[in-house]
Design a protein around this motif. Sequence first.
Motif, PDB file in Angstrom:
ATOM      1  N   LEU A 512       0.958  -1.059   0.471  1.00  0.00           N
ATOM      2  CA  LEU A 512      -0.047   0.034  -0.009  1.00  0.00           C
ATOM      3  C   LEU A 512       0.836   1.039  -0.181  1.00  0.00           C
ATOM      4  N   GLY A 513       1.830   1.383   0.296  1.00  0.00           N
ATOM      5  CA  GLY A 513       3.261   2.307   0.289  1.00  0.00           C
ATOM      6  C   GLY A 513       2.586   3.191   1.818  1.00  0.00           C
ATOM      7  N   PHE A 514       2.047   2.212   2.440  1.00  0.00           N
ATOM      8  CA  PHE A 514       2.014   2.633   3.993  1.00  0.00           C
ATOM      9  C   PHE A 514       2.902   2.618   5.270  1.00  0.00           C
ATOM     10  N   GLU A 515       3.070   3.473   5.740  1.00  0.00           N
ATOM     11  CA  GLU A 515       4.376   2.843   6.974  1.00  0.00           C
ATOM     12  C   GLU A 515       3.748   2.567   8.092  1.00  0.00           C
ATOM     13  N   CYS A 516       4.633   1.288   8.920  1.00  0.00           N
ATOM     14  CA  CYS A 516       4.432   0.723  10.005  1.00  0.00           C
ATOM     15  C   CYS A 516       4.684   0.933  11.231  1.00  0.00           C
ATOM     16  N   THR A 517       3.695   0.865  12.313  1.00  0.00           N
ATOM     17  CA  THR A 517       3.850   1.768  13.496  1.00  0.00           C
ATOM     18  C   THR A 517       3.948   0.915  14.594  1.00  0.00           C
TER      19      THR A 517
END
Length: 542
Positions: A512-517
């Motif tokens: 997705l191009g999301f950042e993991c937190t």
Amino acid sequence: MSAILMNVFFFKCLFLFWHSFFFRPLIKSFGRTSSNIITFTNQVKYHKYPSLLHRSNLNHHTLIFDVEGALLKSSSMFPYFMLVAFEAGGLLRAIVLILLYPFVCLVGDEMGLKIMVMICFFGIKVENFRVGSAVLPKFFLEDVGSEMFEVLKRGAKKVGLSKLPRVMVESFLKEYLEIDVVVGREMKVLFGYYVGLMEEREKTMHALELLVHEKKGFCSNIIGISGLHKNIDNEFFFSCCKEVYVVVEGDKKSWQKLPRDKYPKSLIFHDGRLALKPTPLDVLAILMWLPCGFIVAIIRIIVALSLSYNILTPLLALSGFHLTISMPKSTNKYFNNKGDKPKGHLYVCNHRTLFDPLYISFILRRDLVAVTYSLSKISEIFAPIKTVRLTRNRFKDAKMMKQLLQQGDIVVCPEGTTCREKYLLRFSPLFSQMCDEIVPIAIDSHVSMFHGTTAGGFKCMDPIFFLLNPFPTYSVQLLEKVVPSYVTACDNNEDARFEVANRVQREIGKALGFECTKLTRKDKYLILAGNEGIISSMKSGK
């Protein structure tokens, strides 16, 4: 003759009315403003804003800046009051505000501000007001001028001076822009409710005076940054500054919006139903769309619940609903319901809306069981697929999920809650050792008017608000399987569970191009709603 006398009397009364309520205050205001300008030019140095950009010694100065006039690009405060009216007060209060807005524009800045405050705050319970911390920061941040923010970063101490109620701007300035002190108008409260009135500006200026002269850590060299010179009406603001820089509208127009990657604190969580900044024209467009939108939403629900996948997909597309699907070739066998495995498939997806399990069920054409952390009773009743609520007891939930896998396929959202921005919350490791193969699914959604999720509102309304959008979009990506036994050598290792969960999170985030937190469901609800997000009634929720 009597008619003439009556006309003369009428016009005389009309003149006295306008003179008493409009001309006299205007003349006083003009005299006060002129006096202030003379005092200002005699006691402090006046500079144009562009010359401030080249100052290199700001780290030894305290910066007092006008939030609306010198930090935000937009000069209109209507959108922020509309957010308060709609999110804290409801649709009826928002309609009243938009109907009275032409009158607000005619009565002047101060009186118009008081009218909007009365409409938006009257009768709102103080302890339930979370719009200032959960909703407004997102829209304020999107309106910050990048050039001015870079200047403020160089100051030793920053003091934000706002004409808005403090409860509207304090969280945005302190938590997201790291402003040291915020001075705004205080709201009057009676029996725990806002009465819709603000303290007078003199008290606000007195509070600023106390802060500057008594608060430790402030530099003796104070620089003021204000809006338009003609709007300056307070002597103290300039008397405590050795220099004042004035920002004009031409300067603002040349500013760029502050990029998201330059936010001092990442904007991960925000609440509220409105997905767009509610300018007057946008509000009118929303109100005109709502009657038609409810009809379209009902049609979409009926179509989705009553027709097969092959038929409902093109019908939903005709209604403006866009659904895209992508999958690797190796996942074609997921459509085969006659698998050789005694266990069912475990589908793990990130969480965007309540529709996530439904879309996966439609796409795979399988009867799935959705395992949820928290769901409203109404959503459970009307869900077209079976839902099972977790107990939050690790051993009981693990045993229950294994039993469900023996009976068929299940889908789980290990984030436990939705996240609107391009971030993935920490995945719970509960699913990681349920079966030999895990199918990650990456989901994304986009809306133009209303968010289909909420932390502090009624969860049962989430599907309605999502379907109210004219052109909602949904994308589903099936990813390559993750085999837990290949990740770790020992399945009984405690760290193995987290390693598998983190790997699935990374795969979905990469797709997705999301950042993991490492943030959790609990973190989200403590920030947005002041609770841990456990449903005990229809209100609150996922």
